[in-house]
Design a protein around this motif. Structure first.
Motif, PDB file in Angstrom:
ATOM      1  N   VAL A 179      -5.605  26.105   7.188  1.00 28.61           N
ATOM      2  CA  VAL A 179      -7.043  26.594   7.660  1.00 28.61           C
ATOM      3  C   VAL A 179      -7.404  27.372   6.841  1.00 28.61           C
ATOM      4  O   VAL A 179      -6.769  28.521   6.517  1.00 28.61           O
ATOM      5  CB  VAL A 179      -6.777  27.279   9.119  1.00 28.61           C
ATOM      6  N   ASP A 180      -8.839  26.917   6.312  1.00 25.99           N
ATOM      7  CA  ASP A 180      -9.048  27.656   5.199  1.00 25.99           C
ATOM      8  C   ASP A 180     -10.166  28.790   5.756  1.00 25.99           C
ATOM      9  O   ASP A 180     -11.345  28.566   5.961  1.00 25.99           O
ATOM     10  CB  ASP A 180      -9.931  27.031   3.914  1.00 25.99           C
ATOM     11  N   MET A 181      -9.813  30.137   5.716  1.00 27.24           N
ATOM     12  CA  MET A 181     -10.606  31.216   6.280  1.00 27.24           C
ATOM     13  C   MET A 181     -11.393  31.877   5.156  1.00 27.24           C
ATOM     14  O   MET A 181     -12.092  32.731   5.428  1.00 27.24           O
ATOM     15  CB  MET A 181      -9.825  32.142   6.956  1.00 27.24           C
ATOM     16  N   GLN A 182     -11.251  31.454   3.888  1.00 25.36           N
ATOM     17  CA  GLN A 182     -11.842  32.139   2.809  1.00 25.36           C
ATOM     18  C   GLN A 182     -13.158  31.398   2.579  1.00 25.36           C
ATOM     19  O   GLN A 182     -14.288  31.915   2.740  1.00 25.36           O
ATOM     20  CB  GLN A 182     -10.913  32.074   1.532  1.00 25.36           C
ATOM     21  N   HIS A 183     -13.125  30.010   2.259  1.00 24.98           N
ATOM     22  CA  HIS A 183     -14.340  29.206   1.835  1.00 24.98           C
ATOM     23  C   HIS A 183     -14.482  28.013   2.868  1.00 24.98           C
ATOM     24  O   HIS A 183     -15.676  27.519   2.914  1.00 24.98           O
ATOM     25  CB  HIS A 183     -14.243  28.519   0.344  1.00 24.98           C
TER      26      HIS A 183
ATOM     27  N   GLY B 174     -14.316  40.385   1.070  1.00 20.93           N
ATOM     28  CA  GLY B 174     -13.799  38.818   1.668  1.00 20.93           C
ATOM     29  C   GLY B 174     -14.981  38.524   2.341  1.00 20.93           C
ATOM     30  O   GLY B 174     -15.374  37.508   2.345  1.00 20.93           O
ATOM     31  N   LEU B 175     -15.571  39.650   3.409  1.00 25.86           N
ATOM     32  CA  LEU B 175     -16.578  39.084   4.148  1.00 25.86           C
ATOM     33  C   LEU B 175     -17.633  38.862   3.562  1.00 25.86           C
ATOM     34  O   LEU B 175     -18.568  37.826   3.698  1.00 25.86           O
ATOM     35  CB  LEU B 175     -16.677  40.329   5.194  1.00 25.86           C
ATOM     36  N   ILE B 176     -18.069  39.736   2.332  1.00 23.79           N
ATOM     37  CA  ILE B 176     -19.479  39.446   1.563  1.00 23.79           C
ATOM     38  C   ILE B 176     -19.187  37.905   1.091  1.00 23.79           C
ATOM     39  O   ILE B 176     -20.218  37.157   1.081  1.00 23.79           O
ATOM     40  CB  ILE B 176     -19.556  40.445   0.586  1.00 23.79           C
ATOM     41  N   GLY B 177     -18.020  37.740   0.505  1.00 23.00           N
ATOM     42  CA  GLY B 177     -17.894  36.013  -0.038  1.00 23.00           C
ATOM     43  C   GLY B 177     -18.205  35.089   1.163  1.00 23.00           C
ATOM     44  O   GLY B 177     -18.811  34.374   0.759  1.00 23.00           O
ATOM     45  N   GLN B 178     -17.642  35.422   2.389  1.00 21.52           N
ATOM     46  CA  GLN B 178     -17.670  34.579   3.380  1.00 21.52           C
ATOM     47  C   GLN B 178     -19.313  34.231   3.654  1.00 21.52           C
ATOM     48  O   GLN B 178     -19.728  33.033   4.081  1.00 21.52           O
ATOM     49  CB  GLN B 178     -17.059  34.959   4.593  1.00 21.52           C
ATOM     50  N   VAL B 179     -20.057  35.396   3.803  1.00 20.20           N
ATOM     51  CA  VAL B 179     -21.452  35.212   4.364  1.00 20.20           C
ATOM     52  C   VAL B 179     -22.285  34.748   3.461  1.00 20.20           C
ATOM     53  O   VAL B 179     -23.322  33.721   3.571  1.00 20.20           O
ATOM     54  CB  VAL B 179     -22.019  36.659   4.940  1.00 20.20           C
ATOM     55  N   LEU B 180     -22.073  35.013   1.688  1.00 23.19           N
ATOM     56  CA  LEU B 180     -22.760  34.241   0.854  1.00 23.19           C
ATOM     57  C   LEU B 180     -22.278  32.760   0.805  1.00 23.19           C
ATOM     58  O   LEU B 180     -23.099  31.984   0.802  1.00 23.19           O
ATOM     59  CB  LEU B 180     -22.205  35.064  -0.473  1.00 23.19           C
ATOM     60  N   ASP B 181     -21.293  32.316   0.891  1.00 24.48           N
ATOM     61  CA  ASP B 181     -20.616  30.837   1.000  1.00 24.48           C
ATOM     62  C   ASP B 181     -21.350  30.335   2.175  1.00 24.48           C
ATOM     63  O   ASP B 181     -21.761  29.236   2.186  1.00 24.48           O
ATOM     64  CB  ASP B 181     -19.085  30.686   1.244  1.00 24.48           C
ATOM     65  N   ALA B 182     -21.674  31.004   3.294  1.00 25.81           N
ATOM     66  CA  ALA B 182     -22.492  30.552   4.375  1.00 25.81           C
ATOM     67  C   ALA B 182     -23.868  30.287   4.271  1.00 25.81           C
ATOM     68  O   ALA B 182     -24.496  30.073   5.175  1.00 25.81           O
ATOM     69  CB  ALA B 182     -21.795  31.076   5.736  1.00 25.81           C
ATOM     70  N   GLY B 183     -24.544  30.820   3.235  1.00 22.86           N
ATOM     71  CA  GLY B 183     -25.904  30.722   2.982  1.00 22.86           C
ATOM     72  C   GLY B 183     -26.753  31.961   2.966  1.00 22.86           C
ATOM     73  O   GLY B 183     -27.980  31.678   2.851  1.00 22.86           O
TER      74      GLY B 183
ATOM     75  N   PHE C 260     -14.991  31.234  -5.806  1.00 16.41           N
ATOM     76  CA  PHE C 260     -15.889  30.069  -5.950  1.00 16.41           C
ATOM     77  C   PHE C 260     -15.623  29.190  -4.698  1.00 16.41           C
ATOM     78  O   PHE C 260     -14.464  28.583  -4.377  1.00 16.41           O
ATOM     79  CB  PHE C 260     -15.667  29.178  -7.221  1.00 16.41           C
ATOM     80  N   GLY C 261     -16.587  28.685  -4.151  1.00 14.59           N
ATOM     81  CA  GLY C 261     -16.301  27.855  -2.812  1.00 14.59           C
ATOM     82  C   GLY C 261     -17.611  28.204  -1.787  1.00 14.59           C
ATOM     83  O   GLY C 261     -17.238  28.045  -0.564  1.00 14.59           O
ATOM     84  N   PRO C 262     -18.712  27.771  -2.287  1.00 15.34           N
ATOM     85  CA  PRO C 262     -19.816  27.576  -1.309  1.00 15.34           C
ATOM     86  C   PRO C 262     -19.596  26.450  -0.448  1.00 15.34           C
ATOM     87  O   PRO C 262     -19.394  25.562  -0.660  1.00 15.34           O
ATOM     88  CB  PRO C 262     -21.145  27.454  -2.371  1.00 15.34           C
ATOM     89  N   ASN C 263     -20.089  26.689   0.875  1.00 20.52           N
ATOM     90  CA  ASN C 263     -19.929  25.568   1.943  1.00 20.52           C
ATOM     91  C   ASN C 263     -21.543  25.315   2.218  1.00 20.52           C
ATOM     92  O   ASN C 263     -22.079  24.547   1.583  1.00 20.52           O
ATOM     93  CB  ASN C 263     -19.192  25.943   2.910  1.00 20.52           C
ATOM     94  N   ARG C 264     -21.951  26.065   3.100  1.00 22.96           N
ATOM     95  CA  ARG C 264     -23.360  26.030   3.499  1.00 22.96           C
ATOM     96  C   ARG C 264     -24.402  26.240   2.093  1.00 22.96           C
ATOM     97  O   ARG C 264     -25.458  25.595   2.013  1.00 22.96           O
ATOM     98  CB  ARG C 264     -23.912  26.862   4.456  1.00 22.96           C
TER      99      ARG C 264
ATOM    100  N   MET D 199     -21.458  22.637  11.934  1.00 21.19           N
ATOM    101  CA  MET D 199     -20.863  22.445  10.588  1.00 21.19           C
ATOM    102  C   MET D 199     -20.776  21.109  10.160  1.00 21.19           C
ATOM    103  O   MET D 199     -21.358  20.717   9.369  1.00 21.19           O
ATOM    104  CB  MET D 199     -19.918  23.216  10.119  1.00 21.19           C
ATOM    105  N   ALA D 200     -20.100  20.251  11.207  1.00 18.82           N
ATOM    106  CA  ALA D 200     -19.705  18.984  10.920  1.00 18.82           C
ATOM    107  C   ALA D 200     -21.203  18.143  11.016  1.00 18.82           C
ATOM    108  O   ALA D 200     -21.529  17.365  10.168  1.00 18.82           O
ATOM    109  CB  ALA D 200     -18.968  18.363  12.035  1.00 18.82           C
ATOM    110  N   ALA D 201     -22.085  18.407  12.010  1.00 20.54           N
ATOM    111  CA  ALA D 201     -23.396  17.989  11.988  1.00 20.54           C
ATOM    112  C   ALA D 201     -24.245  18.285  10.889  1.00 20.54           C
ATOM    113  O   ALA D 201     -25.116  17.493  10.457  1.00 20.54           O
ATOM    114  CB  ALA D 201     -24.185  18.382  13.331  1.00 20.54           C
ATOM    115  N   GLU D 202     -24.284  19.613  10.424  1.00 19.85           N
ATOM    116  CA  GLU D 202     -25.214  19.941   9.327  1.00 19.85           C
ATOM    117  C   GLU D 202     -24.683  19.029   8.254  1.00 19.85           C
ATOM    118  O   GLU D 202     -25.603  18.607   7.155  1.00 19.85           O
ATOM    119  CB  GLU D 202     -25.161  21.268   9.118  1.00 19.85           C
ATOM    120  N   THR D 203     -23.288  18.798   7.758  1.00 18.17           N
ATOM    121  CA  THR D 203     -22.755  18.487   6.715  1.00 18.17           C
ATOM    122  C   THR D 203     -23.242  16.926   6.886  1.00 18.17           C
ATOM    123  O   THR D 203     -23.627  16.314   5.739  1.00 18.17           O
ATOM    124  CB  THR D 203     -21.186  18.348   6.728  1.00 18.17           C
TER     125      THR D 203
END
Lengths: 255, 255, 255, 255, 255, 255
Positions: free
Chosen positions: C41-45, D77-86, D118-122, F26-30
Motif C-alpha cells: 500500500v503506497d501511502m506516499q504517492h 511528508g504531508l506537504i508532498g501528499q497534498v501536492l501530489d493530490a493536486g 516524485f510521484g504526482p497522482n491527481r 480516484m478510480a473514476a477520475e482516472t
C-alpha cells in the motif's frame, strides 16, 4: 470455495451464528476470530448499509467463516447486491406468506429457478475456472425467511413448502409482539416454547433447518436441544456494552 | 461546559476511564452509555485516525462524558487538531525526558504558556459568549504524558516538574518491555508494584494524578487503592471479543 | 502466521510485488487474486491514508498474501500504526544516511532492538497463544529503506550496515532526478544500470535483498537477472488506466 | 493546466480566496460555484484529513478553481501528499524563522531546488505529454508561509528572502495572541494595522504577495486597499452558521 | 427522553425546523447550535444515505434537538432503519392517497397499530429500564406525510383521517409543478395561498399540525400566521452558498 | 451544460461508454481521463451505493464526460436521487414489460410527463439562471431500460413504444441465461446475433439507440457495425485485474 455453514446444516450439525450490528470492519474482523460457524451482518436493525456490509464481509473473509446478511426487507435489488458481494445466505424479515417466500427465493436464485441477475463481484472469487460461482450458487446460497408474526405461523407450511427455502429464522421480539407479548428474547413460556417446537419440527420434516436469535449461550443450547440447528447469540454491540457495563459496575461497587 | 474529569481529578476523586480502539462512532456511542467518567480514543494502538477520532467524539458528546485522545506520538500538529475537535485531554506516548514533556505541554497550551495555534472548531462550542473556550482551555485541557520506559522513570521528577503537566499515564506493556519483562497488563510483581507506587507518590506530591491502563476492573480498584486516580479498564474491542469468546466457549462446551 | 515474503527472500527466491495506489479495499482485494507474492500500500504517492491502508490490508487478508506499506516519510508514529495494523514490512522513503536508517529500523523493532511501542491490533492475530506476535515480529517484519538519492548511494554501505535493515528499495524516479536525469522508470542507460548493479551486490553481500519499482514485467525480469529479488510492476491504477486507454484507442482507431 | 491563481497574483491582481473547513466534497463543490479565485482546504483548524482534502479537491475540480491546502504543520511528508493530490499551493502555519521557511519550501519543490519526492497522482493530470506536470510544478505551486507570531515578524525579511517563497499569509488570531492581544479577526487597531502594512510592503518589494484571513468582505477590501493581494473571507462553516443563525433570530424575533 | 418537538406541536407552539442536505456530521453539529426546534435530514433531495443520516443524528444529539428524516420514498424498510437510528419523526414524500398514508403510518408504528419491526439501536437510548423506548415510541414518533400533488390535495381529508398521521408537510416546488406552476418556494399567489389555508385548517381541525418548506424566515413567519405550526427555513447548503455568494459579490463590487 | 452523450446519440454517432464498478472516486477520475464518451456507475453489480456513486460523479465532473448510473432495480426513489446528484442517464435492469418501462420513465421525468420530484442538488449546477436545469432535464436525461430476458424480447416493441424511452441496453449475461445459454459476454452464435440485430433495428426505427455491454473493444466495434450506437467495454476492475494478471503471468513465465 463452498458454503461451510450450508454443509454443516445439511448434515444436521448445530451451528452457532454471530451477529454484526456495528458498521465496522474491524469489529467484524475481531468477531471473526472467536469461533463462530457463521457471521450475519444485520442490515435491518443493525447500523449498516450496503457498503458497511461489504466492508464487514471483507473483514471476516480471512477467517474463512461464511457471511450472511439480514436485509431490511424483501427487496430483490438489495438481495442481489449482497449476494454479488459474497453473502452465503440471506435472512429476510417479515416473510408472512408463501408469496412473500416465493418472491424472496426468486431474488436468491439464478434462472430458471429464480430471477437473480448475473454479475457476481466478490462472490465470483468463490468459484474456479472449472466451476464458476454461478454454476453452484443456487445450491449453496441459503435463503432463510424470518418467521416473526402470527400470520407467518399460520402460513408456516406454505412458506416452508416454497421450493428453494433452506430453513427459517425466528425473530423472538417481533413474534412476541405479534402474539401480544412484550418484546423480549430468551422466553420460556410454555405457549411460546410449543410454537418454537412446531417450527423446529416443520423444518426438520422437510430437511430444512430452524434458526433463532438468542441472547445467551445457555438459551441457545436449549434451542439446539429443541431442534434448532442455527442459533445466534447476542451481537457485537451487545457483548461490548455488557462487558463494559459489568466492568464499570464492578469498579464502582468497590468504590 | 467545563472538563468534568479534570474537576473530579482535582478533587482527588478516583476516575474510571473507558478506551476506544474501534473506528466506529456507534461503538463509541454505545460505550458512552455505561457509566465511564471519561473515554479515550486511542490513536496510537487503536485503529483510528483523526476523522474516526472526531466521529467518536461526536458519538459520545450527547452523554456529556469528556473525550480524551491518545495520540500516536508527540506531534504538535495532531495534538492541536484533536484539541480543536474537542478533546478535553491528551495522553502522549513515550515522554521520556523533561524536554519531551515541555514540547508536549506546549502543544496543549495557548500562548504565552505554550504554542497551540488558535482555531477551535468543535471545542469552541464548550465556550460561551462571555467565556470563550480559549480563555479557559489552558486550565481545563489535561496534558498527560505517558511513563512507559526506564528512561522516563529515571526522569520522572523532571517530567512531572514541567509546568502544565497535569498527571501521567502508565503504559504497563511498554514499561514491562523496557524493564526487561514480557509485555503484559495487570502485573503483580513486587518490583513492578513499587515502581507504580513511586509514580503515584510523585504525582500526589505535586497535586497531579497518576493513571494506568488495566485489563480488569479488579486490578483497577487495586490501583486506586495504591493511589492511582485515573484508571482505564480494557477497551471496546476487548469487551466485545471477550464476551463473544465466552459465549462461543459456553455454547461449544455444551455441545 | 509468518511472513511468506520474508521467507522467500531469505531463501533467495525472486519475488513479485504488486502496488496499491487506489484507496479502495475492493481494488486491493481484486489485485490480491492475480498471483503477487506481496502487495504494498503506497501511502506516499498513492492516494492513501492510514484508514484506507487498513481497509486494503483487510481486503487482501483472505488471499494470504503479505501486505507491506510504503509510508510517506520516516515517521515512527505512523510506522508503528501500520505495523500494528498488520503490515509485514515497511518501505521508507528518503533514507539517506545511516542515522536515517537507524531511526527507521528502531520504529520497526520492539525493544531492546528498537523503540516500537507495544499494542498490535490486527497484527496480534498473526500470533498464537504459544507464540504471540511480539515474540517473532522483530524477525519477520521487513524494514526496507529506499535508496533514491545520490546521498543515499554515497552512504549505501553505512545504511545497509545498520542492524535490522532487511533490504532496500530503489525509487527510480527520485533517484533519476537526484542524478540529474529526468524522472522515469525502466531506464536502460549503462550508468544507471551500473548503479543498480552496485546496489544489488551490496545487498547480496550482506544477505539482504534489493528491490526496485518497475513499470513492465519485462523490465522487472531483467532486474531479477541483475540480482534484484524484490521487484514491483506498475500499480493498480496504472493497469486500469493503461487497459482502459488501450481499449478506447482500439475502439476509436476502428471508427 | 496551469495555476490561474498564481498567474493573477503575479500580475498583481487582488484575489479572493474561499475557505473549506467542513470535511465534505459536497460543501466544497457548492462553495466552488460562487465565484472565488481559489479555495483553500484547511487541514489545521478545519475538520479535515488527507482523504477529505482529496475529496474536496475533486469536488471543486470541475469549477476550474485552483485548490490550496493549509497543512497542520511544517510536515514534508504531508506537504508532498497534498501536492501530489493536486494542491496548487500550500499555506504552512508557524513559519517563524528562515530555517522554517527553507524546510517548507524544500518540501514544495522538486530537486535540485528542493526535496519533493516524485510521484504526482491527481496533479499529473495538470500536465500534458509535451509538458509533464513535474517540469513546471516548481514554477506554479505556491509556497505560502504563515506569519503569525512576533518571532516571525522579527524574521520577516529573512523568511521572505528564502528562495522559492511566493508570498505569505497572516493568521490574525495567532498573531494577536502572540502580540498579547485577544484572539480576533478583522482588527482595526493602528498598531496592528501598521504591522500589516509592514508585511504588505515587504512582500511587494520582493514581487511577492501578502495574504490575510478576514471575516468580512468589507474588511478584506480594506486589506486589498492596504496592499494585500490574497484575501480570504470567512469559511464554509461560518457562512452556514451565520446564515442559519440570522434566519433563526429573524423567525424568533417575530414570534 | 421524549420528543420535544412533538410536545411543542401538541401544545400548538409554532416550531422552526432546520434542514440538512449536506452529508456531514460536522455541518449538522454546526447547524444544531443556532437554535432550531428540530432538524431534518433530507434523504430525498439532499445528498444523504442511511449512514450519513445516522452520522448527522449523532452530530446533533448533544444539542438535545430532535432529529427528523425525510425519506426518499414510502419505503417501510428504510423508515424502520431511520427510526431505529433515532429519528423522532419521518417526513414521507408523495403521499397521495389514504392507502399511501396507511402504508406509511404502518411503517412508523409498532404492532398492533402498525408493522414496524422491533430492534431500536440508537433509539433504545431514549428509553429507560422502567419505560423502554418501544412502550412510548408510537406516541412520540411523528408520521408526517407530504402533500405535494393535486391528487394529494383531492385526498387531503382521507389522508389526514388515517389513524396515526400527526400532521402533514407541504412541498411547495412539487405542489407547484403538479398545479401547473413553475417550481418555486415562497409563493404569494392567492390561489396557492388559499390552498395552503385549506391545508392548515384541515390539520387544525383534527388536532394535527401543518408544515411547509420555506426559503426565508419572513415567509415562514407568514406561514405561522396562516396556521402552519411546523416551518422549515432553507437548508445548510443554502445558507452556506448564499452567504458565500453575498461575500463574493460584495468583495467584487468594490473592486 | 447539456448532455453531450445524448447529443451524439441523437446525431447517430456511435459512442463508447466506460463502466465503473469500484467504489472509488480516484478510480473514476482516472478512468475519466482516457477518452470515453460517457461513464456509467454500476450500482447493480458493481460495489456501489448512492454515496460512492455521488463521489464518482464528482470525480469525473472535471473531465466534462457525462455520468450515467445503472440502478440496482426499477426504484423510483433511488432514480430520483441519482438524477438529482447529476446523472445524465439511468440504465434500469429487468425492464420486461411496457408497464415496467412506464414506471421507469416516470421516475426520470418531471411532471406532467412523469413523477420525478423536484429538488436537483448537483444537477442544478447544469442549469443557468435563464435556463434552469428542470426546464430541460426531461429532454436531456436518458432513460435506458435494459433488455435482458426473453420476456423483454417478446415485449420489445411495447417497451420501446413507451413515451420517453431513449434507447435500450442489452445485458448479454442475463439475456443468455434467460435464453438457456451460459452467462457470457461477447457471444457470436448466429441466434444470439439475430436477436441483437432485431434490437438494433427496433431502436433505429424509432430514432432511439441500442446499447450493449461488451468485454472487448473489438467486439464493441462489431456491435457498432451491427447498429449499436452505445457500446460499453469491460470495466475499471476488469482492466485492472486483466492488466495485473498479464503482468504476473509474463513475470512468472520468465522465471
Amino acid at each position: 470455495m463452498k458454503n461451510s455453514l450450508a454443509a454443516k446444516l445439511r448434515q444436521g450439525t448445530p451451528c452457532l451464528n454471530g451477529w454484526l450490528s456495528l458498521p465496522s470492519a474491524m469489529a467484524a474482523e475481531t468477531m471473526a476470530r472467536v469461533g463462530w460457524d457463521s457471521l450475519t451482518v444485520d442490515m435491518q436493525h443493525g447500523v449498516h448499509d450496503f457498503m458497511s456490509a461489504v466492508a464487514c464481509m471483507q473483514g471476516i473473509a480471512a477467517s474463512g467463516i461464511p457471511a450472511l446478511v439480514r436485509v431490511p426487507q424483501n427487496d430483490g435489488g438489495l438481495i442481489g447486491q449482497v449476494l454479488d458481494a459474497g453473502a452465503w445466505g440471506v435472512i429476510c424479515p417479515m416473510v408472512n406468506t408463501a408469496e412473500d417466500a416465493r418472491q424472496f427465493v426468486a431474488a436468491c436464485r439464478y434462472g430458471p429457478a429464480g430471477k437473480r441477475s448475473f454479475g457476481p463481484n466478490r462472490a465470483a472469487a468463490f468459484g474456479t475456472a472449472d466451476a464458476p460461482y454461478h454454476t453452484f450458487a443456487n445450491d449453496e446460497v441459503l435463503a432463510i425467511p424470518m418467521i416473526e408474526t402470527v400470520e407467518a405461523l399460520e402460513n408456516l407450511d406454505a412458506i416452508l413448502d416454497v421450493s428453494g427455502v433452506n430453513g427459517c429464522y425466528v425473530g423472538p421480539s417481533d413474534l412476541s409482539l405479534s402474539m401480544g407479548l412484550d418484546a423480549r428474547f430468551d422466553r420460556e413460556e410454555p405457549a411460546f416454547m410449543s410454537t418454537l417446537d412446531k417450527i423446529a419440527k416443520a423444518t426438520a420434516a422437510r430437511g430444512q433447518f430452524a434458526g433463532i436469535h438468542c441472547l445467551s449461550a445457555g438459551y441457545a443450547r436449549k434451542m439446539v436441544d429443541r431442534g434448532f440447528l442455527f442459533t445466534t447469540v447476542a451481537s457485537d454491540a451487545y457483548f461490548m456494552a455488557k462487558g463494559a457495563g459489568m466492568a464499570v459496575a464492578e469498579w464502582r461497587s468497590n468504590a
